[in-house]
Design an enzyme around this catalytic site. Structure first.
Site, PDB file in Angstrom:
ATOM      1  N   THR A  52      40.872  29.056  76.328  1.00 34.57           N
ATOM      2  CA  THR A  52      41.397  27.918  77.070  1.00 34.57           C
ATOM      3  C   THR A  52      42.922  27.957  77.019  1.00 34.57           C
ATOM      4  O   THR A  52      43.505  28.222  75.972  1.00 34.57           O
ATOM      5  CB  THR A  52      40.880  26.579  76.495  1.00 34.57           C
ATOM      6  OG1 THR A  52      41.469  25.492  77.219  1.00 34.57           O
ATOM      7  CG2 THR A  52      41.209  26.424  75.022  1.00 34.57           C
ATOM      8  N   HIS A 105      32.719  27.077  60.769  1.00 30.77           N
ATOM      9  CA  HIS A 105      32.865  27.565  59.399  1.00 30.77           C
ATOM     10  C   HIS A 105      31.505  27.881  58.749  1.00 30.77           C
ATOM     11  O   HIS A 105      31.456  28.465  57.659  1.00 30.77           O
ATOM     12  CB  HIS A 105      33.606  26.518  58.549  1.00 30.77           C
ATOM     13  CG  HIS A 105      34.453  27.107  57.473  1.00 30.77           C
ATOM     14  ND1 HIS A 105      34.269  28.386  56.994  1.00 30.77           N
ATOM     15  CD2 HIS A 105      35.498  26.584  56.763  1.00 30.77           C
ATOM     16  CE1 HIS A 105      35.147  28.635  56.045  1.00 30.77           C
ATOM     17  NE2 HIS A 105      35.915  27.554  55.881  1.00 30.77           N
TER      18      HIS A 105
END
Length: 437
Positions: free
Chosen positions: A356, A408
């Protein structure tokens, strides 16, 4: 026999839609293939056509209603025939009395238009027909605003792709139609204290406007909340010296356009660099399915684009097999399709990693949010000249902050940091792309 018009299959994972607008109304005769209604999904707009000819008998779901795949939208009466055009009047049998016949002939002679009147009438009809034929195509949002404000779209000049009327075109037209109270050449009078007080709204008065969220905006909101609540998202940052890439682009600008017919942009370098880094750190090109990690050995790179009706993420398929020029052409095609509302379900399906670019809007730094089930997204930002220390001296260089958001749960912090460092190395020394093939 009445035939049901139902909500069709709209693609993978698209189960619901909202009725955007009916293009036919009850009582209209429709032929096979005529578009009856436009449905708005969270990804693209879908047109539903008539599968049989007949009269649109009953509309069961009005504009703004939510529907699911298989729901009945309307009924078509197959037995109803298309209304015939009015036939010219045939001469009637002569009446018994001659005098009334003469009277009728005189009236007909008086009512028959002359050559000048025929010319004016023909001009009006031709103009009206031309306006109907030249009615511009508008985006769904522009059509909705025009319909709510009773604006004739044929009077608006479209600035979108292929003359398509956009939301901005309609809003600009409405602003021109609602000028200030005073004329443009009349100077504004100096307001005295009484005028100032009278212009202030009553204490406690507030002007509010309620706008129903579109299907796409609701879906975007829902998925952003899902990404926040269902992933262990973390973001790491780095900065990149863009001198090498910008110098290369400047040197090869004219040759690249002459050979490929398109400009060499910044994003294609980051697409190439991301693919190289994904090969080194495959957990960022994966997804979680139940208790398994699915590593993907293909590279479908999503490009986040701010379209008129909200953010969309079309996908560059097999980006690792494309050259710089092919990537640039792919990106340009996706941008044009998003601006004109022509993105298909296939354009948006899948994707293994997303990029992006908030820099085109002036963003200096941001934390991009994941696009599940993907576990990584790279954020690009504005390039600015900044002083940096180099070889014991302060120099001015074009610098860009980069951000990598990752899940994560399967991506460790060291992997994310080294991923960004790998991208930094490739961008700062574009010659390394030659070693990547």
């Amino acid at each position: 026999m009445a035939i049901e018009v139902t909500v069709p299959e709209m693609g993978e994972s698209v189960l619901e839609a909202t009725v955007s607008q009916w293009l036919k109304k009850e009582g209209d005769f429709v032929n096979v293939g005529d578009v009856l209604v436009e449905l708005e999904t969270d990804k693209v707009n879908v047109e539903v056509g008539a599968k049989s000819a007949g009269v649109l008998q009953q509309v069961k779901v009005q504009q703004g209603g939510d529907v699911k795949v298989g729901d009945v939208l309307a009924m078509i009466d197959e037995k109803a025939e298309q209304p015939q055009a009015a036939a010219p009047a045939t001469p009637q049998a002569a009446p018994a009395k001659a005098e009334p016949q003469a009277e009728e002939k005189k009236v007909e002679e008086k009512q028959e238009p002359g050559p000048q009147e025929e010319k004016q009438q023909s001009t009006r009809e031709d103009g009206r027909g031309a306006r109907e034929r030249e009615a511009p195509v508008a985006t769904p949002v522009a059509s909705r605003i025009a319909r709510d404000r009773e604006v004739d779209l044929s009077t608006i000049r479209g600035t979108g792709s292929e003359g398509r009327v956009t939301k901005a075109d309609v809003e600009q037209y409405l602003q021109k139609q609602d000028p200030p109270d005073r004329t443009a050449d009349q100077p504004a009078p100096l307001a005295d204290a009484q005028n100032e007080v009278s212009a202030v709204p009553p204490s406690g008065a507030r002007n509010e406007q309620r706008i129903r969220m579109s299907r796409r905006r609701r879906t975007i909101a829902q998925r952003l909340m899902e990404a926040k609540n269902s992933t262990a998202m973390l973001t790491t940052f780095n900065e990149v010296d863009m001198t090498g890439v910008m110098s290369l682009r400047k040197r090869t600008h004219e040759q690249f356009i002459a050979r490929h017919g398109i400009k060499l942009g910044i994003v294609s370098f980051f697409v190439k660099a991301s693919i190289s880094a994904l090969k080194d750190f495959p957990h960022l090109n994966a997804e979680i399915q139940n208790d398994e990690i699915v590593l993907k050995n293909y590279y479908d790179i999503g490009m986040a684009i701010g379209a008129e009706e909200g953010l969309v993420v079309p996908v560059i398929r097999d980006a690792d097999r494309l050259s710089f020029a092919e990537i640039e052409k792919y990106i340009k095609e996706l941008v044009i399709k998003s601006q004109s509302g022509k993105l298909s379900i296939d354009d948006l399906r899948g994707g293994t990693f997303t990029i992006t670019n908030g820099g085109i809007f002036g963003s200096m730094l941001s934390t991009p949010i994941l696009n599940p089930p993907q576990v990584g997204i790279l954020g690009l930002h504005k390039i600015e000249d900044r002083p940096i220390a180099m070889n014991g001296q302060v120099v001015i260089r074009p610098m860009m902050y980069t951000a990598l958001s990752y899940d994560h749960r399967i991506v460790d912090g060291s992997e994310a940091v080294r991923f960004l460092v790998r991208i930094k190395e490739l961008i700062e020394d574009p010659a390394l792309f030659l070693l990547e093939g």
